[in-house]
Design a protein around this motif. Structure first.
Motif, PDB file in Angstrom:
ATOM      1  N   ILE A  24     -22.334  15.092  18.038  1.00 18.20           N
ATOM      2  CA  ILE A  24     -21.366  15.749  17.149  1.00 18.20           C
ATOM      3  C   ILE A  24     -20.824  14.736  16.150  1.00 18.20           C
ATOM      4  CG2 ILE A  24     -19.111  16.886  17.013  1.00 18.20           C
ATOM      5  CD1 ILE A  24     -19.611  18.112  19.682  1.00 18.20           C
ATOM      6  N   LEU A  25     -20.472  13.559  16.671  1.00 18.44           N
ATOM      7  CA  LEU A  25     -19.871  12.522  15.827  1.00 18.44           C
ATOM      8  C   LEU A  25     -20.840  12.102  14.716  1.00 18.44           C
ATOM      9  CD1 LEU A  25     -17.134  11.248  16.118  1.00 18.44           C
ATOM     10  CD2 LEU A  25     -18.186   9.320  17.262  1.00 18.44           C
ATOM     11  N   ILE A  26     -22.109  11.916  15.074  1.00 16.16           N
ATOM     12  CA  ILE A  26     -23.094  11.501  14.077  1.00 16.16           C
ATOM     13  C   ILE A  26     -23.256  12.589  13.025  1.00 16.16           C
ATOM     14  CG2 ILE A  26     -25.570  11.110  13.743  1.00 16.16           C
ATOM     15  CD1 ILE A  26     -25.564   9.460  16.237  1.00 16.16           C
ATOM     16  N   PHE A  27     -23.257  13.841  13.486  1.00 17.13           N
ATOM     17  CA  PHE A  27     -23.406  14.947  12.544  1.00 17.13           C
ATOM     18  C   PHE A  27     -22.185  15.035  11.633  1.00 17.13           C
ATOM     19  CE2 PHE A  27     -23.406  19.333  11.158  1.00 17.13           C
ATOM     20  CZ  PHE A  27     -24.718  19.486  10.772  1.00 17.13           C
ATOM     21  N   VAL A  28     -21.002  14.972  12.256  1.00 12.49           N
ATOM     22  CA  VAL A  28     -19.770  15.082  11.484  1.00 12.49           C
ATOM     23  C   VAL A  28     -19.629  13.902  10.519  1.00 12.49           C
ATOM     24  CG1 VAL A  28     -17.255  15.019  11.669  1.00 12.49           C
ATOM     25  CG2 VAL A  28     -18.568  16.482  13.179  1.00 12.49           C
ATOM     26  N   GLY A  29     -20.037  12.713  10.975  1.00  8.43           N
ATOM     27  CA  GLY A  29     -19.950  11.512  10.140  1.00  8.43           C
ATOM     28  C   GLY A  29     -20.685  11.668   8.822  1.00  8.43           C
ATOM     29  N   THR A  30     -21.718  12.519   8.807  1.00  9.76           N
ATOM     30  CA  THR A  30     -22.464  12.675   7.560  1.00  9.76           C
ATOM     31  C   THR A  30     -21.986  13.864   6.732  1.00  9.76           C
ATOM     32  OG1 THR A  30     -24.110  13.942   8.758  1.00  9.76           O
ATOM     33  CG2 THR A  30     -24.566  11.625   8.424  1.00  9.76           C
ATOM     34  N   ILE A  31     -21.007  14.644   7.232  1.00  9.64           N
ATOM     35  CA  ILE A  31     -20.560  15.767   6.405  1.00  9.64           C
ATOM     36  C   ILE A  31     -19.093  15.746   5.984  1.00  9.64           C
ATOM     37  CG2 ILE A  31     -22.345  17.411   7.063  1.00  9.64           C
ATOM     38  CD1 ILE A  31     -20.265  18.606   9.004  1.00  9.64           C
ATOM     39  N   ILE A  32     -18.202  15.163   6.823  1.00  6.83           N
ATOM     40  CA  ILE A  32     -16.793  15.341   6.456  1.00  6.83           C
ATOM     41  C   ILE A  32     -16.331  14.372   5.394  1.00  6.83           C
ATOM     42  CG2 ILE A  32     -15.996  16.291   8.628  1.00  6.83           C
ATOM     43  CD1 ILE A  32     -14.798  13.480   9.160  1.00  6.83           C
TER      44      ILE A  32
END
Lengths: 319, 270
Positions: A24-32
């Motif tokens: 989740i963190l890796i995914f969120v790191g690239t969008i928020i």
């Protein structure tokens, strides 16, 4: 025995939970983060149409929630999609490169682990005398220089001046015979060994000293046991878990060190793949590589904990 | 107060590097992006360290590079310490679910290797100096958070903190007037180590081409620009190694001294 299996199951479940949260963190790191992925891929001069097209292609118009789950679903079944810049299948590419990276890390570990434990023991044996001081001096120097510079220093002196080994790993072919492959990775292996050796020696030294200064070792000495018996029956069983811990933590460190060293020696592994695609802003590749590196790191830490649980009876009976 | 020799050497070199960073434009013989000679000229009276891959004076690049590297590392360290210690103190004072939430989140962040996570984030953020400082500082604040929280948890149960609470002081007072002054010495010692880590970190990022962008100079970037020379036996790329190593070792010596002094004063590290 029941409690051991339960502890192990708990630790493995924790590892899986951690991996899920990290994804989740890796995914969120690239969008928020501020800035639009499509904008940063195409640059400031992109036309609105091109941006809209790329957004649709990346699925950016869908809510983040559903994008995450389709990405995660793909990742679990081994499908990371295609790279934006080359259009190639990410999973095939990673499959090719992961083997190379593990080959490099494996040989570095084979050399570094026994050497570090041996030198760590040496430092304990000659504590506060010159071998110990030499070892800690070298340690201080080597943790003060970044990995890539150690890489170039080794390349300059051993590869270019002395010509013992090829100075880059460009010529590396996975299908060549073992000796040729080892010859082309000799320098990166030396550098990685140097990088982890310092940490591992220091931690081994501390772990062994900790055990050797315990009251039960003194008791064993006082009741007249031979040095060999003390080490076999008292020191070794207690030192296994800290040493295995040290080894695992450093293998985890090695996996990250590989990223930089691969770039230095132009080695066709995962690290170079990741760095190349970060500068190209190829988000799917970066996410996939990030997840795999994190998984290896978490996995090695988990193994370290499992070995400690198995080798240390005290951890099995929490009060 | 006597300063031990090792610490004095450390202080001297640390001060030297910082002064060089501050007064770089006055010291450097040539401009940072000024092409003055041929490619990789050897060291001479005009160019003390020779020239780089496109004929710029290497000594000037090293001095300006030190300025950039030290500036970024200092800014990131300050950010990391402010965020990390305030959140750490807050977690210790608040306790309960707020502490749990923050601590578990920090555990999660620390379970990913810092470099890998920085690379993931830098793949979408614009590569500018403020963005670099922000990413490095925030990622590193997890380590400061752990230390600050551990130190503050110990201080939080001291009698004088209890007394302040009974007097009815607010949380702000407790954090800044009671905990901060007592937690300062272990934090200052840690600051040296974090600063070194930042120097290594920003150099690594620049070396990978994801940090400071040319034509600006920084130590990691100088290695990247001159790396090709290594194969031809030109050692230009190795100068930053000497600079980084001496800076790191000097700061280490100072940090060790601060740590020893505070431990002997307080009888324990926090």
């Amino acid at each position: 025995m029941g409690s051991v299996t339960r502890l192990l199951a708990q630790r493995i479940a924790l590892g899986l939970l951690l991996l899920f949260l990290v994804s989740i963190l890796i995914f969120v790191g690239t969008i928020i983060l501020p800035g639009d992925v499509a904008q940063s891929i195409l640059g400031q001069s992109a036309t609105p149409e091109a941006l809209a097209n790329l957004r649709a292609e990346l699925g950016l118009n869908e809510p983040a929630f559903s994008r995450y789950f389709s990405w995660l679903g793909g990742a679990i079944t081994g499908d990371f999609g295609t790279a934006l810049t080359s259009g190639l299948d990410i999973t095939t590419e990673i499959g090719r490169r992961l083997g190379n990276t593990l080959f490099l890390a494996f040989w570095a570990a084979i050399i570094a682990v026994p050497l570090a434990i041996f030198l760590g023991l040496l430092a304990v044996r000659y504590r506060e005398r010159w071998p110990d001081k030499l070892i800690s001096g070298v340690t201080l120097a080597s943790i003060s220089i970044p990995e890539f510079l150690i890489g170039y220093v080794v390349m300059f002196y051993i590869g270019v001046k002395l010509r013992w080994f090829p100075s880059t790993a460009v010529s590396y072919r996975p299908d060549a015979d073992l000796l040729t492959r080892l010859d082309s990775i000799a320098l990166p292996v030396i550098v990685l060994t140097l990088v982890v050796l310092a940490h591992m020696m220091r931690m081994t030294r501390a772990a062994i000293l900790n055990v050797m200064q315990s009251a039960y070792i003194e008791t064993a000495e006082l009741k007249g046991l031979t040095m060999f018996t003390i080490i076999r029956k008292h020191a070794f069983p207690n030192a296994v878990s800290p040493i295995v811990n040290v080894v695992m933590l450093n293998l985890a460190y090695l996996v990250v060190g590989v990223v930089v060293i691969e770039v230095v020696f132009v080695y066709p592994g995962m690290g170079q793949y990741l760095v190349d695609h970060v500068s190209k802003r190829d988000v799917p590749v970066v996410q996939a590589c990030g997840l795999i590196f994190a998984a290896v790191y978490i996995g090695l830490n988990m193994v370290a904990d499992i070995v400690s649980i198995l080798s240390n009876p005290r951890l099995r009976h929490p009060k | 107060m006597r300063i031990p020799v090792a610490a004095a050497i450390g202080l001297f070199f640390t001060a030297l590097y910082f002064l060089m960073a501050i007064f770089a434009p006055l010291i450097a013989p040539y401009g940072v992006a000024e092409v003055v000679g041929g490619v990789w000229e050897p060291s001479s009276g005009d160019y003390l360290l020779g020239t780089d891959s496109i004929g710029r004076d290497l000594l000037s690049r090293m001095i300006y590079g030190g300025r950039t590297t030290i500036f970024i590392a200092t800014a990131a360290t300050i950010l990391s310490f402010t965020t990390g210690s305030i959140l750490g103190f807050l977690a210790a004072v608040l306790g309960g679910w707020a502490d749990q939430l923050m601590s578990r989140f920090v555990d999660l962040l620390m379970s990913i290797p810092t470099l890998i996570f920085a690379l993931v984030v830098l793949s979408v953020t614009p590569v500018t100096i403020p963005a670099l400082i922000l990413v490095m500082g925030l990622l590193d604040s997890t380590r400061v958070y752990r230390l600050a929280r551990a130190v503050a948890v110990d201080i939080n149960v001291m009698d004088y903190v209890e007394a302040a609470k009974l007097r009815g002081e607010g949380r702000g007072w407790i954090i800044f007037r009671e905990i901060l002054p007592n937690a300062l010495s272990p934090l200052v010692a840690e600051m040296g180590l974090r600063f070194i880590f930042m120097v290594l970190f920003v150099s690594t990022l620049s070396f990978l081409g994801l940090g400071v962008q040319p034509p600006a100079a920084d130590w990691g970037g100088i290695v990247k620009e001159n790396a090709e020379g290594i194969v031809y036996g030109v050692g230009a790329a190795l100068y930053p190694a000497i600079a980084i190593a001496t800076l790191a070792i000097s700061v280490n010596l100072v940090a060790d001294w601060v740590l020893n002094r505070t431990t002997s004063l307080k009888g324990g590290r926090g």
